[in-house]
Design a protein around this motif. Structure first.
Motif, PDB file in Angstrom:
ATOM      1  N   LEU A   1      28.159 -23.088   9.410  1.00 18.08           N
ATOM      2  CA  LEU A   1      28.304 -23.416  10.834  1.00 18.08           C
ATOM      3  C   LEU A   1      28.956 -22.259  11.591  1.00 18.08           C
ATOM      4  O   LEU A   1      28.596 -21.974  12.740  1.00 18.08           O
ATOM      5  N   ALA A   2      29.915 -21.582  10.948  1.00 13.60           N
ATOM      6  CA  ALA A   2      30.574 -20.439  11.583  1.00 13.60           C
ATOM      7  C   ALA A   2      29.564 -19.327  11.842  1.00 13.60           C
ATOM      8  O   ALA A   2      29.487 -18.786  12.956  1.00 13.60           O
ATOM      9  N   LEU A   3      28.758 -19.010  10.832  1.00 15.59           N
ATOM     10  CA  LEU A   3      27.743 -17.955  10.979  1.00 15.59           C
ATOM     11  C   LEU A   3      26.781 -18.296  12.110  1.00 15.59           C
ATOM     12  O   LEU A   3      26.505 -17.471  12.987  1.00 15.59           O
ATOM     13  N   SER A   4      26.292 -19.531  12.079  1.00 12.59           N
ATOM     14  CA  SER A   4      25.316 -19.963  13.073  1.00 12.59           C
ATOM     15  C   SER A   4      25.897 -19.855  14.480  1.00 12.59           C
ATOM     16  O   SER A   4      25.280 -19.275  15.378  1.00 12.59           O
TER      17      SER A   4
ATOM     18  N   PHE B   1      31.301  -3.677  24.344  1.00  9.88           N
ATOM     19  CA  PHE B   1      30.962  -3.888  22.928  1.00  9.88           C
ATOM     20  C   PHE B   1      32.065  -4.691  22.231  1.00  9.88           C
ATOM     21  O   PHE B   1      31.800  -5.627  21.478  1.00  9.88           O
ATOM     22  N   LEU B   2      33.308  -4.322  22.541  1.00  8.82           N
ATOM     23  CA  LEU B   2      34.451  -5.040  21.970  1.00  8.82           C
ATOM     24  C   LEU B   2      34.468  -6.475  22.481  1.00  8.82           C
ATOM     25  O   LEU B   2      34.682  -7.433  21.719  1.00  8.82           O
ATOM     26  N   ALA B   3      34.188  -6.638  23.792  1.00 10.66           N
ATOM     27  CA  ALA B   3      34.185  -7.978  24.396  1.00 10.66           C
ATOM     28  C   ALA B   3      33.144  -8.860  23.704  1.00 10.66           C
ATOM     29  O   ALA B   3      33.396 -10.033  23.404  1.00 10.66           O
ATOM     30  N   THR B   4      31.960  -8.286  23.442  1.00 14.51           N
ATOM     31  CA  THR B   4      30.901  -9.047  22.773  1.00 14.51           C
ATOM     32  C   THR B   4      31.338  -9.446  21.360  1.00 14.51           C
ATOM     33  O   THR B   4      31.111 -10.576  20.920  1.00 14.51           O
ATOM     34  N   THR B   5      31.980  -8.519  20.655  1.00 18.45           N
ATOM     35  CA  THR B   5      32.450  -8.817  19.296  1.00 18.45           C
ATOM     36  C   THR B   5      33.447  -9.968  19.306  1.00 18.45           C
ATOM     37  O   THR B   5      33.370 -10.882  18.472  1.00 18.45           O
ATOM     38  N   ILE B   6      34.373  -9.922  20.266  1.00 16.64           N
ATOM     39  CA  ILE B   6      35.366 -11.005  20.350  1.00 16.64           C
ATOM     40  C   ILE B   6      34.668 -12.333  20.662  1.00 16.64           C
ATOM     41  O   ILE B   6      35.003 -13.378  20.096  1.00 16.64           O
ATOM     42  N   ALA B   7      33.660 -12.289  21.555  1.00 18.07           N
ATOM     43  CA  ALA B   7      32.908 -13.504  21.888  1.00 18.07           C
ATOM     44  C   ALA B   7      32.278 -14.100  20.627  1.00 18.07           C
ATOM     45  O   ALA B   7      32.298 -15.313  20.423  1.00 18.07           O
TER      46      ALA B   7
ATOM     47  N   MET C   1      32.364 -18.263  16.377  1.00 20.07           N
ATOM     48  CA  MET C   1      32.488 -18.674  14.976  1.00 20.07           C
ATOM     49  C   MET C   1      33.588 -19.730  14.819  1.00 20.07           C
ATOM     50  O   MET C   1      33.441 -20.680  14.061  1.00 20.07           O
ATOM     51  N   CYS C   2      34.674 -19.555  15.576  1.00 23.72           N
ATOM     52  CA  CYS C   2      35.771 -20.536  15.516  1.00 23.72           C
ATOM     53  C   CYS C   2      35.271 -21.924  15.913  1.00 23.72           C
ATOM     54  O   CYS C   2      35.653 -22.930  15.309  1.00 23.72           O
ATOM     55  N   ALA C   3      34.403 -21.965  16.958  1.00 28.03           N
ATOM     56  CA  ALA C   3      33.856 -23.253  17.381  1.00 28.03           C
ATOM     57  C   ALA C   3      33.084 -23.896  16.226  1.00 28.03           C
ATOM     58  O   ALA C   3      33.189 -25.099  15.972  1.00 28.03           O
ATOM     59  N   GLY C   4      32.319 -23.079  15.498  1.00 28.32           N
ATOM     60  CA  GLY C   4      31.577 -23.584  14.344  1.00 28.32           C
ATOM     61  C   GLY C   4      32.516 -24.110  13.268  1.00 28.32           C
ATOM     62  O   GLY C   4      32.275 -25.163  12.677  1.00 28.32           O
ATOM     63  N   VAL C   5      33.600 -23.374  13.032  1.00 31.24           N
ATOM     64  CA  VAL C   5      34.585 -23.802  12.035  1.00 31.24           C
ATOM     65  C   VAL C   5      35.177 -25.156  12.435  1.00 31.24           C
ATOM     66  O   VAL C   5      35.360 -26.045  11.602  1.00 31.24           O
TER      67      VAL C   5
ATOM     68  N   THR D   1      28.743 -23.526  22.519  1.00 31.42           N
ATOM     69  CA  THR D   1      29.014 -22.179  22.036  1.00 31.42           C
ATOM     70  C   THR D   1      28.274 -21.126  22.852  1.00 31.42           C
ATOM     71  O   THR D   1      28.773 -20.024  23.059  1.00 31.42           O
ATOM     72  N   PHE D   2      27.064 -21.486  23.290  1.00 26.30           N
ATOM     73  CA  PHE D   2      26.239 -20.530  24.036  1.00 26.30           C
ATOM     74  C   PHE D   2      26.942 -20.075  25.327  1.00 26.30           C
ATOM     75  O   PHE D   2      27.173 -18.872  25.509  1.00 26.30           O
ATOM     76  N   PRO D   3      27.354 -21.025  26.207  1.00 25.96           N
ATOM     77  CA  PRO D   3      28.128 -20.578  27.383  1.00 25.96           C
ATOM     78  C   PRO D   3      29.493 -20.008  27.007  1.00 25.96           C
ATOM     79  O   PRO D   3      30.002 -19.141  27.720  1.00 25.96           O
ATOM     80  N   LEU D   4      30.062 -20.459  25.884  1.00 23.76           N
ATOM     81  CA  LEU D   4      31.349 -19.915  25.444  1.00 23.76           C
ATOM     82  C   LEU D   4      31.234 -18.416  25.199  1.00 23.76           C
ATOM     83  O   LEU D   4      32.067 -17.621  25.657  1.00 23.76           O
ATOM     84  N   GLY D   5      30.169 -18.034  24.484  1.00 24.43           N
ATOM     85  CA  GLY D   5      29.939 -16.611  24.206  1.00 24.43           C
ATOM     86  C   GLY D   5      29.809 -15.823  25.496  1.00 24.43           C
ATOM     87  O   GLY D   5      30.374 -14.734  25.639  1.00 24.43           O
ATOM     88  N   ALA D   6      29.056 -16.403  26.451  1.00 21.99           N
ATOM     89  CA  ALA D   6      28.859 -15.722  27.729  1.00 21.99           C
ATOM     90  C   ALA D   6      30.184 -15.630  28.497  1.00 21.99           C
ATOM     91  O   ALA D   6      30.556 -14.562  28.978  1.00 21.99           O
ATOM     92  N   ALA D   7      30.903 -16.764  28.576  1.00 23.85           N
ATOM     93  CA  ALA D   7      32.140 -16.809  29.362  1.00 23.85           C
ATOM     94  C   ALA D   7      33.172 -15.823  28.824  1.00 23.85           C
ATOM     95  O   ALA D   7      33.758 -15.046  29.582  1.00 23.85           O
ATOM     96  N   VAL D   8      33.371 -15.841  27.499  1.00 23.46           N
ATOM     97  CA  VAL D   8      34.378 -14.963  26.907  1.00 23.46           C
ATOM     98  C   VAL D   8      34.043 -13.505  27.178  1.00 23.46           C
ATOM     99  O   VAL D   8      34.887 -12.733  27.630  1.00 23.46           O
TER     100      VAL D   8
END
Lengths: 314, 264
Positions: free
Chosen positions: A196-199, A58-64, A69-73, A39-46
């Motif tokens: 897990l989603a929150l985390s 800011f929008l890009a970060t929100t989408i990331a 969260m989807c990965a956690g789900v 998830t960590f690199p996922l957030g960065a990559a997205v």
């Protein structure tokens, strides 16, 4: 030396967001969630790819965060619906995310940011509107520190409020005693997925911030060892600051400071001449081992003291 | 009213370990009934309770509570109507949460969880009042972690939690078995008091024959997955432990064997 410490603190505050996410699963839900390494690199990559395509950072970060969260789900579903052990569910998602991340980054191992980031926008905003305060420009570390601190305070406040609600209480009950939670009519599966989603949302946020404030790029391998870094920060915070029954907000504060201490130690250690950057993982392992062993040393010391005073009386 | 018809459960079917735990059990529990359940080892007492609570699935037969057929409801869904106290005092409470937080969860057992505050200031008065009934001084320790309490105290709190929102059915599964004799009798007295006060429909599994006779208005004896004795009212009041043992031997053709029952 001072700049080294300052940069350690600045990095620590950005990594602290990851630590809070790890704390949620590891301590509150009582699950060791390995998804975060993906998830960590996922957030960065997205966020980096979206920023490079011209999106508002800011929008890009929100989408990331939402995708994190989807990965956690996904891990939550593997664990609760298909009854795959939590550690294995996390590993499955993590390994899947490795390929996904490479696809997102269009087959590159590293993608640099070529566009305005949250950092550059904040910097422009501050120097533009408060030019008297920042006449000589704004230091990178100061900006990272300020943003990291603000984000941490905001997240801890929101989580504090959330864990005071009925759903928040239900998540805590699920982590504390699943049996009891079910007997109280709490849908423990839903609570685990939500936790897990929150985390993972927080982990993705952390990855996105590190990419924008520190690395200036997204790296496909940047997730390696993040679970250990997160656990190290949680444990350092707990060992140093938590001795008795503290409130939730205090514990959160403690793990955030734990993350800052960890990063500062690492930053200082890398300044030592005979250590190489590749020794980082070894240093991490040593720090975590020492932090974990500290309570045993304390107990031994106390026992020795008791023994000595006992002999003197006799 | 709880109506159980032709309930069956076999564990590990088709293997050498096959065990018919519940065989064609039918039982009607009237509103306000306080039924004590006794039986030898492996008679199916706990399995029956677990099937009613939804922790063990049903092979065939039906369980109807009030006007709802709950046979295929999940345990979580059934928890909205059923209060439970387990044998293990550690199982009924969340050790890492305060006493008042545990009670607040119990207070919301029948409702769905939302983003409203998990505990309201106005509830505390109710919790203090309920805890004071226990006479354990817990009303002054609302913010103690439940994990710090003794087994007996935790079991008493679990009992309060199971009944804080009046359940349609209360299931007590040997809930005093893990406690020392004095604490066990205190918790049992307390259970009886709460059950009477709210006229709760209750099923209580016990290993203590004397307790089974002394408490409740109806007594059920189980053997090898079947109900072999069902006495109520005056007939139950007249029972003695010796008479029960004799009846058991006559009805089952076996000797009553329950490691714990022999001791008490």
């Amino acid at each position: 030396m001072l700049t080294t410490i300052l940069s350690g603190v600045a990095q620590g505050l950005l990594w602290a967001i990851l630590t809070v996410g790890v704390y949620l699963t590891f301590r509150v839900l009582d699950i060791a969630d390995l998804t975060i390494e993906g998830t960590f690199p996922l957030g960065a990559a997205v966020s980096v790819m979206l920023i490079n395509s011209g999106m508002n950072p800011f929008l890009a970060t929100t989408i990331a965060v939402l995708i994190g969260m989807c990965a956690g789900v996904f891990t939550g579903f593997l664990h609760t619906v298909f009854k795959i052990p939590a550690i294995l569910s996390g590993i499955l998602t993590m390994i899947a995310l490795y390929s996904v991340n490479i696809r997102i980054m269009q087959d590159k191992g590293t993608v640099s940011i070529s566009g305005s980031t949250v950092k550059s926008m904040l910097s422009d905003f501050l120097t533009g509107n408060f030019s008297k305060l920042f006449e000589n420009g704004i230091k990178s570390n100061t900006l990272s520190m300020g943003t990291g601190l603000l984000t941490c305070v905001l997240i801890v406040s929101l989580l504090y409020l959330f864990f005071g609600t009925e759903i928040g209480g239900a998540i805590r009950a699920t982590g504390s005693n699943k049996n009891m939670a079910r007997a109280m009519g709490i849908n423990t599966n839903a609570m685990i997925v939500l936790g897990l989603a929150l985390s993972n949302g927080l982990i993705a946020l952390s990855g996105s911030m590190i990419a924008q404030f520190d690395y200036g790029s997204a790296l496909v391998n940047m997730g390696q060892g993040t679970i250990v870094i997160g656990l190290a920060s949680v444990i350092i915070g707990e060992v140093i600051f938590i001795h008795k029954d503290h409130s939730f907000a205090y514990k959160m504060g403690a793990v955030i400071v734990g993350a800052v201490i960890y990063r500062t130690i690492i930053a200082c250690a890398l300044k030592i001449d005979w250590l190489k950057a590749t020794d980082l993982k070894l240093i991490t392992a040593v720090i975590v081992a020492i932090a974990l062993a500290l309570p045993v040393f304390k107990e031994k010391a106390a026992a020795m003291k008791r023994k000595r005073s006992n002999r003197e009386v006799a | 009213m709880l109506k159980i018809t032709s309930l069956n459960k076999t564990f590990n079917p088709g293997t050498v370990n096959e065990k018919r735990a519940i065989c064609d059990v039918s039982l009607t529990v009237n509103d306000g009934d306080f039924i004590t359940i006794i039986g030898s080892n492996g008679a199916g007492k706990s399995t029956l309770l677990n099937m009613i609570a939804g922790n063990v699935s049903t092979d065939s037969g039906h369980i109807v509570l009030g006007d709802k057929d709950i046979t295929y409801f999940s345990d979580v869904k059934r928890a909205k109507f059923i209060g439970r106290v387990f044998q293990d005092p550690m199982m009924g409470t969340a050790p890492d949460m305060w006493i008042e937080e545990n009670l607040a969860l119990a207070f919301r057992r029948t409702k769905s969880h939302t983003l409203k505050w998990g505990i309201k200031a106005s509830e505390r008065e109710l919790y203090i009042k309920t805890l004071a009934q226990l006479g354990l001084g817990l009303e002054d320790r609302l913010r103690s972690k439940v994990g710090l309490l003794s087994g007996g105290q935790r079991q008493a709190v679990t009992l309060l939690m199971a009944t804080l929102q009046k359940p349609e059915l209360l299931l007590l599964d040997e809930h005093t078995a893990a406690l020392d004799p004095k604490t066990a009798s205190t918790v049992l007295e307390l259970s009886d008091k709460i059950i009477r006060e709210h006229s709760l429909t209750t099923l209580m599994v016990t290993h203590n024959m004397q307790n089974a006779i002394d408490y409740g208005n109806r007594l059920i004896m189980m053997h090898e997955g079947r109900i072999i004795l069902d006495v109520a009212g005056e007939k139950k009041k007249a029972l003695t432990v010796e008479a029960l043992l004799k009846q058991f031997e006559a009805l089952s053709g076996a000797e009553f064997s329950n490691d714990r029952a022999l001791l008490s």
